[in-house]
Design a protein around this motif. Sequence first.
Motif, PDB file in Angstrom:
ATOM      1  N   ALA A   1       0.824  -1.210   0.000  1.00 42.34           N
ATOM      2  CA  ALA A   1       0.000   0.000   0.000  1.00 42.34           C
ATOM      3  C   ALA A   1       0.858   1.260   0.000  1.00 42.34           C
ATOM      4  N   VAL A   2       1.903   1.274   0.826  1.00 42.04           N
ATOM      5  CA  VAL A   2       2.768   2.452   0.916  1.00 42.04           C
ATOM      6  C   VAL A   2       3.506   2.683  -0.403  1.00 42.04           C
ATOM      7  N   GLU A   3       3.958   1.620  -1.043  1.00 47.90           N
ATOM      8  CA  GLU A   3       4.618   1.760  -2.351  1.00 47.90           C
ATOM      9  C   GLU A   3       3.643   2.334  -3.386  1.00 47.90           C
ATOM     10  N   ALA A   4       2.400   1.871  -3.353  1.00 48.75           N
ATOM     11  CA  ALA A   4       1.400   2.407  -4.280  1.00 48.75           C
ATOM     12  C   ALA A   4       1.122   3.880  -4.000  1.00 48.75           C
ATOM     13  N   LEU A   5       1.086   4.234  -2.723  1.00 54.28           N
ATOM     14  CA  LEU A   5       0.853   5.628  -2.346  1.00 54.28           C
ATOM     15  C   LEU A   5       1.997   6.518  -2.812  1.00 54.28           C
ATOM     16  N   ASP A   6       3.228   6.026  -2.667  1.00 57.31           N
ATOM     17  CA  ASP A   6       4.394   6.812  -3.085  1.00 57.31           C
ATOM     18  C   ASP A   6       4.349   7.142  -4.574  1.00 57.31           C
ATOM     19  N   ALA A   7       3.765   6.228  -5.363  1.00 57.16           N
ATOM     20  CA  ALA A   7       3.716   6.424  -6.817  1.00 57.16           C
ATOM     21  C   ALA A   7       2.443   7.117  -7.289  1.00 57.16           C
ATOM     22  N   ALA A   8       1.515   7.377  -6.369  1.00 55.73           N
ATOM     23  CA  ALA A   8       0.207   7.915  -6.747  1.00 55.73           C
ATOM     24  C   ALA A   8       0.251   9.427  -6.971  1.00 55.73           C
ATOM     25  N   PRO A   9      -0.562   9.932  -7.915  1.00 56.65           N
ATOM     26  CA  PRO A   9      -0.629  11.384  -8.157  1.00 56.65           C
ATOM     27  C   PRO A   9      -1.516  12.087  -7.132  1.00 56.65           C
ATOM     28  N   VAL A  10      -1.067  12.068  -5.883  1.00 56.56           N
ATOM     29  CA  VAL A  10      -1.858  12.568  -4.760  1.00 56.56           C
ATOM     30  C   VAL A  10      -1.262  13.873  -4.247  1.00 56.56           C
ATOM     31  N   ALA A  11      -2.123  14.786  -3.816  1.00 55.71           N
ATOM     32  CA  ALA A  11      -1.645  16.036  -3.229  1.00 55.71           C
ATOM     33  C   ALA A  11      -0.758  15.739  -2.021  1.00 55.71           C
ATOM     34  N   PRO A  12       0.311  16.515  -1.812  1.00 53.11           N
ATOM     35  CA  PRO A  12       1.308  16.195  -0.777  1.00 53.11           C
ATOM     36  C   PRO A  12       0.752  16.030   0.632  1.00 53.11           C
ATOM     37  N   ASP A  13      -0.155  16.921   1.068  1.00 53.37           N
ATOM     38  CA  ASP A  13      -0.662  16.798   2.435  1.00 53.37           C
ATOM     39  C   ASP A  13      -1.468  15.513   2.601  1.00 53.37           C
ATOM     40  N   ALA A  14      -2.203  15.125   1.573  1.00 55.40           N
ATOM     41  CA  ALA A  14      -2.972  13.887   1.633  1.00 55.40           C
ATOM     42  C   ALA A  14      -2.052  12.678   1.648  1.00 55.40           C
ATOM     43  N   ARG A  15      -0.950  12.738   0.905  1.00 54.43           N
ATOM     44  CA  ARG A  15       0.000  11.623   0.874  1.00 54.43           C
ATOM     45  C   ARG A  15       0.524  11.336   2.290  1.00 54.43           C
ATOM     46  N   VAL A  16       0.904  12.395   2.991  1.00 55.25           N
ATOM     47  CA  VAL A  16       1.430  12.234   4.352  1.00 55.25           C
ATOM     48  C   VAL A  16       0.343  11.697   5.280  1.00 55.25           C
ATOM     49  N   ALA A  17      -0.859  12.260   5.195  1.00 57.70           N
ATOM     50  CA  ALA A  17      -1.951  11.834   6.068  1.00 57.70           C
ATOM     51  C   ALA A  17      -2.311  10.374   5.825  1.00 57.70           C
ATOM     52  N   LEU A  18      -2.342   9.959   4.568  1.00 59.13           N
ATOM     53  CA  LEU A  18      -2.698   8.580   4.250  1.00 59.13           C
ATOM     54  C   LEU A  18      -1.612   7.610   4.699  1.00 59.13           C
ATOM     55  N   ALA A  19      -0.362   8.018   4.638  1.00 61.75           N
ATOM     56  CA  ALA A  19       0.718   7.161   5.127  1.00 61.75           C
ATOM     57  C   ALA A  19       0.585   6.947   6.638  1.00 61.75           C
ATOM     58  N   VAL A  20       0.232   8.001   7.357  1.00 61.94           N
ATOM     59  CA  VAL A  20       0.025   7.890   8.804  1.00 61.94           C
ATOM     60  C   VAL A  20      -1.156   6.970   9.101  1.00 61.94           C
ATOM     61  N   LEU A  21      -2.242   7.153   8.367  1.00 55.90           N
ATOM     62  CA  LEU A  21      -3.425   6.315   8.567  1.00 55.90           C
ATOM     63  C   LEU A  21      -3.131   4.851   8.262  1.00 55.90           C
ATOM     64  N   ALA A  22      -2.308   4.590   7.248  1.00 59.00           N
ATOM     65  CA  ALA A  22      -1.978   3.206   6.895  1.00 59.00           C
ATOM     66  C   ALA A  22      -1.340   2.490   8.076  1.00 59.00           C
ATOM     67  N   THR A  23      -0.411   3.156   8.732  1.00 61.11           N
ATOM     68  CA  THR A  23       0.249   2.544   9.887  1.00 61.11           C
ATOM     69  C   THR A  23      -0.734   2.329  11.029  1.00 61.11           C
ATOM     70  N   ARG A  24      -1.578   3.310  11.265  1.00 61.82           N
ATOM     71  CA  ARG A  24      -2.540   3.197  12.380  1.00 61.82           C
ATOM     72  C   ARG A  24      -3.553   2.079  12.132  1.00 61.82           C
ATOM     73  N   LEU A  25      -4.023   1.945  10.925  1.00 69.12           N
ATOM     74  CA  LEU A  25      -5.051   0.941  10.636  1.00 69.12           C
ATOM     75  C   LEU A  25      -4.500  -0.473  10.759  1.00 69.12           C
ATOM     76  N   ALA A  26      -3.274  -0.671  10.324  1.00 68.24           N
ATOM     77  CA  ALA A  26      -2.718  -2.031  10.298  1.00 68.24           C
ATOM     78  C   ALA A  26      -2.140  -2.471  11.625  1.00 68.24           C
ATOM     79  N   HIS A  27      -1.752  -1.516  12.463  1.00 69.92           N
ATOM     80  CA  HIS A  27      -1.043  -1.871  13.698  1.00 69.92           C
ATOM     81  C   HIS A  27      -1.770  -1.383  14.937  1.00 69.92           C
ATOM     82  N   ARG A  28      -3.082  -1.246  14.851  1.00 68.94           N
ATOM     83  CA  ARG A  28      -3.860  -0.807  16.014  1.00 68.94           C
ATOM     84  C   ARG A  28      -4.029  -1.949  17.009  1.00 68.94           C
ATOM     85  N   ASP A  29      -4.457  -1.591  18.237  1.00 71.06           N
ATOM     86  CA  ASP A  29      -4.685  -2.621  19.255  1.00 71.06           C
ATOM     87  C   ASP A  29      -6.138  -2.671  19.729  1.00 71.06           C
ATOM     88  N   SER A  30      -7.023  -2.027  18.953  1.00 72.13           N
ATOM     89  CA  SER A  30      -8.442  -2.083  19.326  1.00 72.13           C
ATOM     90  C   SER A  30      -9.299  -1.882  18.068  1.00 72.13           C
TER      91      SER A  30
END
Length: 349
Positions: A320-349
């Motif tokens: 997912a992160v590799e796909a995001l890095d290559a995506a034509p996404v606005a910079p602020d959204a790219r950073v926010a989505l990368a943060v969300l990716a980590t939170r969604l996959a490694h949450r504890d609840s």
Amino acid sequence: MTVSMTPHLLAPRIDERLAGFLEDWRPPVADPDVAAAYQLLVDFILGGGKRIRPQLCYWGWRGAGGDDCDEIISAAAALELCHAGLLIHDDIMDGSDLRRGQATIHRSLARLHEGPGAEAFGQAGGILLGTLSLSWSDALLSSCDVAPARLRAAHHLFDAMRTEVISGQYLDMLTQLRAGASVEQALTTIRFKTAKYTVERPLQIGGALAGAEPALLRAYTRFGVPLGEAFQLRDDVLGTFGSSGETGKSALDDLREGKHTVLIAHALARATPKQLACLETWHGNPELGDEQAAELRQILLETGALAEVESMIDERVREAVEALDAAPVAPDARVALAVLATRLAHRDS
């Protein structure tokens, strides 16, 4: 606005929009029991949840160049109404007692009318309230003041999302009837029941509302599907190994219901005859208790099923992160989505 604070800023705005919308849809019938049912629904919608799908819808919009505005908050909130309705129905199908640490809607309705038929009343009432929340989601999305062509495109994706998630839910039910579901069959179920519904489609709906080009919508698919699969794989781990205090659900539900998760599929494929006999005896057995659940968890560890699923989660997050890095996404959204990716996959609840 810093990205790290985004969830804390977005969730209150979404809740405020939901509260205002629900205030406009009060019971049309002057009956105290109808009012009590409506209040249960309102409390459920506003009383918890991570607001994952609304956040992804918002960043799908921002990733396509959309500015922060009330219209995308309304669209994002519509996804939460859809999610609430589906959760209510899911709890009825699973016979769950708890959701978000509180009694499920159908159990709460049954308690309002104790006596003969209370359980059936609660289930029927839950079906109606879940359907009402789904109907409201359409109304709220339709109220967004964006260009008609963009709204139509978003609605088409919204319709596709609901078709996919219902099909995935039906597949989930079928796997409980089909002995020995394979890893690939379990993955197909979560792809439609969760991955597309939780990540891909919310991103695309937000993008479509902002007028995203097809290339960006395809990029959201390449990012969203593996991340959504990682999200559900983590959910399966938490549903079996997590504590009810953290997840808000019983740690026995998935095992008692006989959920054919990827965890279970890996264990079935690797189990010794003795382990297989234990799995076949207790997985899906309504009499399963804490002792038997501990035995099943030990089998999941000994067969390497848990380790394999953890590896699958990591692999999908990388994809997912590799796909995001290559995506034509606005910079602020790219950073926010990368943060969300980590939170969604490694949450504890």
